[in-house]
Design an enzyme around this catalytic site. Structure first.
Site, PDB file in Angstrom:
ATOM      1  N   HIS A  14       0.865  -1.188   0.000  1.00 32.87           N
ATOM      2  CA  HIS A  14       0.000   0.000   0.000  1.00 32.87           C
ATOM      3  C   HIS A  14       0.896   1.230   0.000  1.00 32.87           C
ATOM      4  O   HIS A  14       1.672   1.422   0.934  1.00 32.87           O
ATOM      5  CB  HIS A  14      -0.904  -0.001   1.235  1.00 32.87           C
ATOM      6  CG  HIS A  14      -1.780  -1.208   1.305  1.00 32.87           C
ATOM      7  ND1 HIS A  14      -3.048  -1.238   0.768  1.00 32.87           N
ATOM      8  CD2 HIS A  14      -1.552  -2.449   1.801  1.00 32.87           C
ATOM      9  CE1 HIS A  14      -3.567  -2.446   0.948  1.00 32.87           C
ATOM     10  NE2 HIS A  14      -2.685  -3.199   1.573  1.00 32.87           N
ATOM     11  N   ARG A  16      -0.467   4.432  -0.705  1.00 31.47           N
ATOM     12  CA  ARG A  16      -1.299   5.594  -0.329  1.00 31.47           C
ATOM     13  C   ARG A  16      -1.196   6.729  -1.339  1.00 31.47           C
ATOM     14  O   ARG A  16      -0.728   6.544  -2.451  1.00 31.47           O
ATOM     15  CB  ARG A  16      -0.969   6.094   1.093  1.00 31.47           C
ATOM     16  CG  ARG A  16      -0.865   5.012   2.156  1.00 31.47           C
ATOM     17  CD  ARG A  16      -2.142   4.266   2.401  1.00 31.47           C
ATOM     18  NE  ARG A  16      -2.060   3.455   3.619  1.00 31.47           N
ATOM     19  CZ  ARG A  16      -2.729   2.327   3.788  1.00 31.47           C
ATOM     20  NH1 ARG A  16      -3.529   1.836   2.853  1.00 31.47           N
ATOM     21  NH2 ARG A  16      -2.621   1.668   4.918  1.00 31.47           N
ATOM     22  N   LYS A  96      -7.987  -6.767  -7.632  1.00 32.21           N
ATOM     23  CA  LYS A  96      -7.982  -7.086  -6.200  1.00 32.21           C
ATOM     24  C   LYS A  96      -9.407  -7.084  -5.660  1.00 32.21           C
ATOM     25  O   LYS A  96     -10.161  -6.139  -5.901  1.00 32.21           O
ATOM     26  CB  LYS A  96      -7.138  -6.030  -5.475  1.00 32.21           C
ATOM     27  CG  LYS A  96      -7.194  -6.089  -3.963  1.00 32.21           C
ATOM     28  CD  LYS A  96      -6.444  -7.296  -3.426  1.00 32.21           C
ATOM     29  CE  LYS A  96      -6.639  -7.499  -1.947  1.00 32.21           C
ATOM     30  NZ  LYS A  96      -5.514  -7.137  -1.133  1.00 32.21           N
ATOM     31  N   HIS A 168      -1.569 -12.432   1.813  1.00 29.37           N
ATOM     32  CA  HIS A 168      -1.160 -12.343   3.226  1.00 29.37           C
ATOM     33  C   HIS A 168      -1.807 -13.422   4.104  1.00 29.37           C
ATOM     34  O   HIS A 168      -2.534 -13.134   5.047  1.00 29.37           O
ATOM     35  CB  HIS A 168      -1.428 -10.946   3.805  1.00 29.37           C
ATOM     36  CG  HIS A 168      -2.720 -10.295   3.412  1.00 29.37           C
ATOM     37  ND1 HIS A 168      -3.937 -10.902   3.581  1.00 29.37           N
ATOM     38  CD2 HIS A 168      -2.974  -9.084   2.863  1.00 29.37           C
ATOM     39  CE1 HIS A 168      -4.886 -10.096   3.148  1.00 29.37           C
ATOM     40  NE2 HIS A 168      -4.341  -8.993   2.700  1.00 29.37           N
ATOM     41  N   ASP A 241       2.384  -6.576   2.229  1.00 28.82           N
ATOM     42  CA  ASP A 241       1.199  -5.897   2.769  1.00 28.82           C
ATOM     43  C   ASP A 241       1.620  -4.706   3.626  1.00 28.82           C
ATOM     44  O   ASP A 241       0.995  -4.391   4.634  1.00 28.82           O
ATOM     45  CB  ASP A 241       0.296  -6.847   3.563  1.00 28.82           C
ATOM     46  CG  ASP A 241      -1.099  -6.253   3.766  1.00 28.82           C
ATOM     47  OD1 ASP A 241      -1.468  -5.310   3.043  1.00 28.82           O
ATOM     48  OD2 ASP A 241      -1.813  -6.725   4.674  1.00 28.82           O
TER      49      ASP A 241
HETATM   50  O1  DOR Z   1      -3.885  -4.573   7.790  1.00 30.10           O
HETATM   51  C1  DOR Z   1      -4.221  -4.271   6.668  1.00 30.10           C
HETATM   52  N1  DOR Z   1      -4.095  -2.994   6.233  1.00 30.10           N
HETATM   53  N2  DOR Z   1      -4.759  -5.196   5.880  1.00 30.10           N
HETATM   54  C2  DOR Z   1      -5.290  -4.880   4.691  1.00 30.10           C
HETATM   55  O2  DOR Z   1      -5.789  -5.756   4.040  1.00 30.10           O
HETATM   56  C3  DOR Z   1      -5.323  -3.478   4.228  1.00 30.10           C
HETATM   57  C4  DOR Z   1      -4.284  -2.684   4.866  1.00 30.10           C
HETATM   58  C5  DOR Z   1      -4.463  -1.177   4.683  1.00 30.10           C
HETATM   59  O3  DOR Z   1      -4.716  -0.754   3.559  1.00 30.10           O
HETATM   60  O4  DOR Z   1      -4.316  -0.457   5.652  1.00 30.10           O
HETATM   61 ZN    ZN Z   2      -3.028  -5.204   1.788  1.00 30.82          ZN
END
Ligand code: DOR
Ligand code: ZN
Length: 341
Positions: A14, A16, A96, A168, A241
Protein backbone atom coordinates in the site's frame (compact mmCIF):
# COMPACT_ATOMS: atom_id res chain seq x y z
CA UNK A 1 28.87 -11.03 6.88
CA UNK A 2 27.94 -9.40 3.58
CA UNK A 3 25.58 -10.71 0.93
CA UNK A 4 24.39 -9.43 -2.43
CA UNK A 5 20.86 -10.36 -3.40
CA UNK A 6 18.47 -9.44 -6.17
CA UNK A 7 16.31 -6.43 -5.44
CA UNK A 8 13.05 -7.60 -3.94
CA UNK A 9 9.74 -8.06 -5.71
CA UNK A 10 7.00 -7.05 -3.31
CA UNK A 11 3.82 -8.54 -4.68
CA UNK A 12 1.50 -6.56 -2.36
CA UNK A 13 2.01 -3.07 -0.95
CA UNK A 14 0.00 0.00 0.00
CA UNK A 15 1.63 3.23 -1.14
CA UNK A 16 -1.30 5.59 -0.33
CA UNK A 17 -1.49 9.10 -1.76
CA UNK A 18 -0.50 12.72 -1.01
CA UNK A 19 2.12 13.35 1.68
CA UNK A 20 1.96 9.77 2.85
CA UNK A 21 2.94 8.55 -0.63
CA UNK A 22 5.89 10.96 -0.69
CA UNK A 23 7.03 9.61 2.67
CA UNK A 24 6.46 5.95 1.75
CA UNK A 25 8.47 6.06 -1.49
CA UNK A 26 11.28 7.84 0.37
CA UNK A 27 11.50 4.84 2.73
CA UNK A 28 11.46 2.12 0.05
CA UNK A 29 14.97 0.97 -0.72
CA UNK A 30 15.85 -2.29 -2.40
CA UNK A 31 12.74 -3.09 -4.43
CA UNK A 32 12.44 -3.94 -8.10
CA UNK A 33 8.74 -4.58 -8.79
CA UNK A 34 6.02 -3.52 -6.35
CA UNK A 35 2.38 -4.53 -6.80
CA UNK A 36 0.42 -1.46 -5.73
CA UNK A 37 -2.90 -1.99 -3.95
CA UNK A 38 -5.96 -0.03 -5.13
CA UNK A 39 -7.64 0.75 -1.78
CA UNK A 40 -6.69 4.41 -1.81
CA UNK A 41 -9.05 7.03 -0.33
CA UNK A 42 -10.50 7.41 -3.81
CA UNK A 43 -10.31 3.77 -4.84
CA UNK A 44 -8.77 2.68 -8.14
CA UNK A 45 -11.78 1.24 -9.95
CA UNK A 46 -10.95 1.91 -13.60
CA UNK A 47 -7.98 1.75 -15.93
CA UNK A 48 -7.81 5.54 -16.27
CA UNK A 49 -7.49 5.93 -12.50
CA UNK A 50 -4.76 3.28 -12.39
CA UNK A 51 -2.86 5.12 -15.13
CA UNK A 52 -3.11 8.44 -13.26
CA UNK A 53 -2.10 6.83 -9.97
CA UNK A 54 0.94 5.22 -11.64
CA UNK A 55 2.04 8.59 -13.08
CA UNK A 56 1.64 10.14 -9.64
CA UNK A 57 3.82 7.43 -8.04
CA UNK A 58 6.48 7.83 -10.73
CA UNK A 59 6.55 11.57 -10.20
CA UNK A 60 7.10 11.09 -6.46
CA UNK A 61 9.92 8.66 -7.19
CA UNK A 62 11.92 11.40 -8.92
CA UNK A 63 12.97 12.78 -5.55
CA UNK A 64 13.27 9.42 -3.77
CA UNK A 65 16.61 7.78 -2.89
CA UNK A 66 15.78 4.59 -4.79
CA UNK A 67 13.20 3.67 -7.41
CA UNK A 68 11.08 0.63 -8.11
CA UNK A 69 8.69 -0.34 -10.88
CA UNK A 70 5.07 0.10 -9.76
CA UNK A 71 2.72 -2.62 -11.02
CA UNK A 72 -0.85 -1.45 -10.95
CA UNK A 73 -4.06 -3.13 -9.80
CA UNK A 74 -7.76 -2.39 -9.96
CA UNK A 75 -10.28 -2.99 -7.22
CA UNK A 76 -12.95 -5.47 -8.32
CA UNK A 77 -16.33 -4.58 -6.83
CA UNK A 78 -19.84 -5.85 -7.47
CA UNK A 79 -20.08 -3.03 -10.04
CA UNK A 80 -16.99 -3.97 -12.09
CA UNK A 81 -17.99 -4.93 -15.64
CA UNK A 82 -16.07 -7.13 -18.11
CA UNK A 83 -15.61 -4.01 -20.23
CA UNK A 84 -13.84 -2.25 -17.37
CA UNK A 85 -11.45 -5.22 -17.17
CA UNK A 86 -10.75 -5.30 -20.90
CA UNK A 87 -10.18 -1.53 -21.01
CA UNK A 88 -7.79 -1.61 -18.04
CA UNK A 89 -5.63 -4.48 -19.30
CA UNK A 90 -2.97 -2.17 -20.78
CA UNK A 91 -2.18 -0.60 -17.43
CA UNK A 92 -2.97 -3.16 -14.72
CA UNK A 93 -1.67 -6.66 -14.12
CA UNK A 94 -4.09 -7.78 -11.42
CA UNK A 95 -7.55 -7.22 -9.96
CA UNK A 96 -7.98 -7.09 -6.20
CA UNK A 97 -11.06 -8.17 -4.30
CA UNK A 98 -11.72 -6.89 -0.78
CA UNK A 99 -14.48 -8.45 1.29
CA UNK A 100 -16.83 -5.68 2.35
CA UNK A 101 -15.85 -3.88 5.54
CA UNK A 102 -13.02 -6.24 6.43
CA UNK A 103 -10.17 -3.75 6.25
CA UNK A 104 -9.01 -0.22 5.34
CA UNK A 105 -11.26 1.49 2.74
CA UNK A 106 -13.25 -1.63 1.96
CA UNK A 107 -16.77 -0.29 2.44
CA UNK A 108 -17.27 -0.82 -1.30
CA UNK A 109 -15.99 -4.41 -1.10
CA UNK A 110 -17.76 -7.60 -2.11
CA UNK A 111 -20.49 -9.33 -0.13
CA UNK A 112 -21.97 -11.56 -2.81
CA UNK A 113 -19.12 -13.18 -4.74
CA UNK A 114 -21.41 -14.37 -7.55
CA UNK A 115 -21.81 -10.71 -8.51
CA UNK A 116 -18.17 -10.45 -9.52
CA UNK A 117 -18.22 -13.57 -11.70
CA UNK A 118 -18.65 -11.62 -14.99
CA UNK A 119 -15.51 -9.63 -14.12
CA UNK A 120 -13.64 -12.81 -13.11
CA UNK A 121 -14.64 -14.44 -16.39
CA UNK A 122 -13.09 -11.51 -18.30
CA UNK A 123 -9.95 -11.79 -16.17
CA UNK A 124 -9.67 -15.50 -16.88
CA UNK A 125 -10.13 -14.73 -20.56
CA UNK A 126 -7.16 -12.34 -20.70
CA UNK A 127 -5.04 -14.15 -18.08
CA UNK A 128 -5.14 -11.32 -15.55
CA UNK A 129 -4.26 -12.27 -11.95
CA UNK A 130 -6.94 -12.20 -9.25
CA UNK A 131 -5.72 -11.13 -5.79
CA UNK A 132 -7.98 -12.11 -2.92
CA UNK A 133 -8.10 -10.68 0.57
CA UNK A 134 -9.15 -13.98 2.11
CA UNK A 135 -11.48 -13.21 4.98
CA UNK A 136 -15.17 -14.07 4.96
CA UNK A 137 -17.39 -11.22 6.15
CA UNK A 138 -19.61 -11.95 9.12
CA UNK A 139 -17.42 -14.69 10.62
CA UNK A 140 -15.53 -14.58 13.92
CA UNK A 141 -12.25 -12.71 13.32
CA UNK A 142 -9.94 -15.65 14.01
CA UNK A 143 -11.93 -17.93 11.71
CA UNK A 144 -12.50 -15.62 8.76
CA UNK A 145 -9.56 -16.87 6.72
CA UNK A 146 -10.39 -20.54 7.11
CA UNK A 147 -14.05 -19.84 6.34
CA UNK A 148 -12.99 -17.99 3.19
CA UNK A 149 -11.49 -21.17 1.72
CA UNK A 150 -14.95 -22.29 0.58
CA UNK A 151 -15.20 -19.07 -1.47
CA UNK A 152 -11.86 -19.59 -3.17
CA UNK A 153 -12.77 -23.22 -3.84
CA UNK A 154 -15.92 -22.10 -5.61
CA UNK A 155 -14.05 -19.47 -7.67
CA UNK A 156 -11.42 -22.03 -8.67
CA UNK A 157 -13.97 -24.55 -9.83
CA UNK A 158 -15.90 -21.93 -11.83
CA UNK A 159 -12.76 -20.39 -13.39
CA UNK A 160 -10.25 -23.25 -13.51
CA UNK A 161 -7.56 -21.38 -15.45
CA UNK A 162 -7.78 -18.07 -13.57
CA UNK A 163 -4.49 -17.22 -11.85
CA UNK A 164 -5.30 -16.54 -8.19
CA UNK A 165 -3.23 -15.23 -5.29
CA UNK A 166 -4.55 -15.67 -1.78
CA UNK A 167 -3.02 -12.65 -0.09
CA UNK A 168 -1.16 -12.34 3.23
CA UNK A 169 -2.13 -15.77 4.53
CA UNK A 170 -2.03 -16.32 8.28
CA UNK A 171 -3.22 -19.86 8.99
CA UNK A 172 -2.06 -23.44 8.76
CA UNK A 173 -5.36 -24.16 6.98
CA UNK A 174 -4.55 -21.70 4.19
CA UNK A 175 -1.01 -23.09 3.82
CA UNK A 176 -2.36 -26.61 3.45
CA UNK A 177 -5.06 -25.46 1.05
CA UNK A 178 -2.62 -23.66 -1.28
CA UNK A 179 -0.16 -26.56 -1.20
CA UNK A 180 -2.73 -28.92 -2.66
CA UNK A 181 -4.11 -26.36 -5.13
CA UNK A 182 -3.11 -26.42 -8.82
CA UNK A 183 -0.19 -24.43 -10.27
CA UNK A 184 -2.33 -21.39 -11.10
CA UNK A 185 -3.06 -20.72 -7.40
CA UNK A 186 -0.49 -19.16 -5.06
CA UNK A 187 -0.21 -17.21 -1.80
CA UNK A 188 1.71 -14.23 -0.51
CA UNK A 189 3.24 -14.10 2.96
CA UNK A 190 4.30 -11.03 4.95
CA UNK A 191 7.25 -10.52 7.23
CA UNK A 192 4.98 -9.55 10.12
CA UNK A 193 3.01 -12.78 9.89
CA UNK A 194 6.30 -14.72 9.94
CA UNK A 195 7.19 -12.81 13.08
CA UNK A 196 4.04 -12.25 15.17
CA UNK A 197 1.29 -14.24 16.85
CA UNK A 198 -1.86 -12.87 18.43
CA UNK A 199 0.08 -12.77 21.70
CA UNK A 200 2.17 -9.96 20.21
CA UNK A 201 -1.01 -7.99 19.49
CA UNK A 202 -3.09 -8.49 22.65
CA UNK A 203 -1.29 -11.09 24.78
CA UNK A 204 0.28 -8.77 27.32
CA UNK A 205 -0.60 -5.22 26.30
CA UNK A 206 -2.56 -3.84 23.40
CA UNK A 207 0.00 -3.26 20.66
CA UNK A 208 -1.73 -1.20 17.96
CA UNK A 209 1.33 -1.20 15.69
CA UNK A 210 1.05 -4.99 15.49
CA UNK A 211 -2.60 -4.85 14.48
CA UNK A 212 -3.38 -5.75 10.90
CA UNK A 213 -5.87 -7.66 8.80
CA UNK A 214 -5.92 -10.58 8.78
CA UNK A 215 -4.81 -10.46 12.40
CA UNK A 216 -1.79 -12.62 13.38
CA UNK A 217 -2.95 -16.04 14.61
CA UNK A 218 -1.65 -18.86 16.83
CA UNK A 219 1.82 -20.34 17.26
CA UNK A 220 0.97 -23.40 15.11
CA UNK A 221 -0.21 -21.13 12.32
CA UNK A 222 2.99 -19.08 12.40
CA UNK A 223 5.01 -22.30 12.40
CA UNK A 224 3.16 -23.50 9.29
CA UNK A 225 3.96 -20.20 7.52
CA UNK A 226 7.61 -20.37 8.55
CA UNK A 227 7.92 -23.99 7.47
CA UNK A 228 6.43 -23.51 4.04
CA UNK A 229 8.61 -20.45 3.39
CA UNK A 230 11.73 -22.29 4.59
CA UNK A 231 10.83 -25.28 2.42
CA UNK A 232 11.16 -23.13 -0.70
CA UNK A 233 7.72 -23.91 -2.10
CA UNK A 234 7.47 -21.85 -5.31
CA UNK A 235 3.81 -20.89 -4.86
CA UNK A 236 4.46 -19.02 -1.61
CA UNK A 237 6.24 -15.71 -2.14
CA UNK A 238 6.75 -12.27 -0.65
CA UNK A 239 3.94 -9.75 -0.50
CA UNK A 240 4.69 -7.37 2.37
CA UNK A 241 1.20 -5.90 2.77
CA UNK A 242 3.15 -2.87 3.94
CA UNK A 243 0.29 -0.65 5.13
CA UNK A 244 1.27 2.69 6.67
CA UNK A 245 -1.07 4.68 8.88
CA UNK A 246 -0.17 7.85 10.79
CA UNK A 247 0.66 7.17 14.44
CA UNK A 248 -2.48 8.99 15.55
CA UNK A 249 -4.64 6.67 13.44
CA UNK A 250 -3.11 3.64 15.16
CA UNK A 251 -2.85 4.88 18.74
CA UNK A 252 -6.52 5.70 19.32
CA UNK A 253 -9.87 4.17 20.19
CA UNK A 254 -10.74 3.01 16.64
CA UNK A 255 -7.31 2.16 15.34
CA UNK A 256 -6.64 1.31 11.69
CA UNK A 257 -5.37 -2.10 10.63
CA UNK A 258 -2.00 -2.15 8.93
CA UNK A 259 1.72 -2.54 9.63
CA UNK A 260 4.38 -0.52 7.83
CA UNK A 261 7.04 -3.03 6.82
CA UNK A 262 8.43 -1.82 3.47
CA UNK A 263 11.58 -0.23 4.98
CA UNK A 264 12.48 -3.22 7.17
CA UNK A 265 11.45 -6.19 5.04
CA UNK A 266 14.78 -6.66 3.17
CA UNK A 267 16.68 -6.85 6.48
CA UNK A 268 14.11 -9.09 8.16
CA UNK A 269 13.91 -11.50 5.22
CA UNK A 270 17.72 -11.78 5.11
CA UNK A 271 17.63 -12.63 8.81
CA UNK A 272 14.81 -15.13 8.37
CA UNK A 273 16.90 -17.04 5.83
CA UNK A 274 20.13 -16.47 7.82
CA UNK A 275 21.79 -14.86 4.84
CA UNK A 276 21.19 -17.76 2.42
CA UNK A 277 21.29 -15.85 -0.87
CA UNK A 278 19.57 -18.45 -3.02
CA UNK A 279 16.68 -18.86 -0.64
CA UNK A 280 16.27 -15.10 -0.28
CA UNK A 281 16.29 -14.62 -4.05
CA UNK A 282 13.69 -17.31 -4.56
CA UNK A 283 11.18 -16.19 -1.94
CA UNK A 284 11.64 -12.44 -2.29
CA UNK A 285 12.08 -12.23 -6.03
CA UNK A 286 11.95 -15.28 -8.33
CA UNK A 287 8.81 -17.10 -7.18
CA UNK A 288 6.68 -13.95 -7.42
CA UNK A 289 8.24 -13.02 -10.76
CA UNK A 290 7.49 -16.45 -12.19
CA UNK A 291 3.87 -16.42 -11.06
CA UNK A 292 3.23 -12.88 -12.31
CA UNK A 293 5.32 -13.31 -15.50
CA UNK A 294 7.65 -10.41 -14.64
CA UNK A 295 10.90 -9.58 -16.38
CA UNK A 296 14.00 -10.92 -14.59
CA UNK A 297 15.57 -8.59 -12.05
CA UNK A 298 18.98 -7.21 -12.99
CA UNK A 299 19.59 -4.86 -10.06
CA UNK A 300 21.00 -6.04 -6.74
CA UNK A 301 21.44 -4.79 -3.20
CA UNK A 302 24.21 -5.57 -0.78
CA UNK A 303 23.44 -6.03 2.89
CA UNK A 304 25.72 -6.36 5.88
CA UNK A 305 24.77 -8.22 9.03
CA UNK A 306 25.06 -6.15 12.20
CA UNK A 307 27.93 -7.47 14.30
CA UNK A 308 26.37 -6.26 17.55
CA UNK A 309 28.71 -3.33 18.01
CA UNK A 310 26.91 -0.40 19.67
CA UNK A 311 28.64 2.19 17.46
CA UNK A 312 26.95 1.33 14.20
CA UNK A 313 23.61 -0.18 15.12
CA UNK A 314 21.32 -0.30 12.06
CA UNK A 315 18.07 1.37 12.98
CA UNK A 316 14.92 2.39 11.16
CA UNK A 317 13.86 6.00 11.35
CA UNK A 318 12.19 6.32 14.77
CA UNK A 319 10.78 9.85 14.51
CA UNK A 320 8.86 9.51 11.24
CA UNK A 321 5.11 9.96 10.88
CA UNK A 322 4.57 6.18 10.80
CA UNK A 323 5.93 3.48 13.08
CA UNK A 324 8.17 1.13 11.10
CA UNK A 325 7.94 -2.54 12.00
CA UNK A 326 11.14 -4.22 13.14
CA UNK A 327 9.81 -6.88 15.50
CA UNK A 328 11.52 -5.20 18.51
CA UNK A 329 10.97 -2.03 20.52
CA UNK A 330 14.27 -0.36 19.69
CA UNK A 331 13.86 -0.06 15.93
CA UNK A 332 16.98 -2.19 15.44
CA UNK A 333 17.46 -4.10 12.20
CA UNK A 334 19.62 -7.21 11.95
CA UNK A 335 21.02 -6.15 8.55
CA UNK A 336 21.86 -2.84 6.89
CA UNK A 337 21.58 -2.14 3.18
CA UNK A 338 24.96 -0.77 2.24
CA UNK A 339 24.56 0.05 -1.41
CA UNK A 340 22.65 -0.49 -4.63
CA UNK A 341 24.25 -1.90 -7.74
O1 DOR B 1 -3.89 -4.57 7.79
C1 DOR B 1 -4.22 -4.27 6.67
N1 DOR B 1 -4.09 -2.99 6.23
N2 DOR B 1 -4.76 -5.20 5.88
C2 DOR B 1 -5.29 -4.88 4.69
O2 DOR B 1 -5.79 -5.76 4.04
C3 DOR B 1 -5.32 -3.48 4.23
C4 DOR B 1 -4.28 -2.68 4.87
C5 DOR B 1 -4.46 -1.18 4.68
O3 DOR B 1 -4.72 -0.75 3.56
O4 DOR B 1 -4.32 -0.46 5.65
ZN1 ZN C 1 -3.03 -5.20 1.79
Amino acid sequence: MRITVKKFNDMHAHLREGEMLTYVVSEMIGYDHVLVMPNTRDPILEGGQARAYKAYIEKEQKSAPDTFCPLMTLQITEQTTPDMIYTAREVIIAGKVYPRGMTTNSGNGVLDYSKIYPALSAMEDIDMVLCLHGEKPGEFCLEREEQFLSIIREIMSTFPSLRIVLEHITTCAAVEYIKQAPANVAATITVHHLSLTLDDVIGAELRPHHFCKPVAKCYGDREALRNVVRSGHPRFFLGTDSAPHLRGKKECSHGCAGIFTAPSTPALICEFFQGDVEKINRFANEFGAAFYHLSPTKAHITLERWDGSPNNTPRVRMDGPVEIFTGNDDGILPWRIIHDE
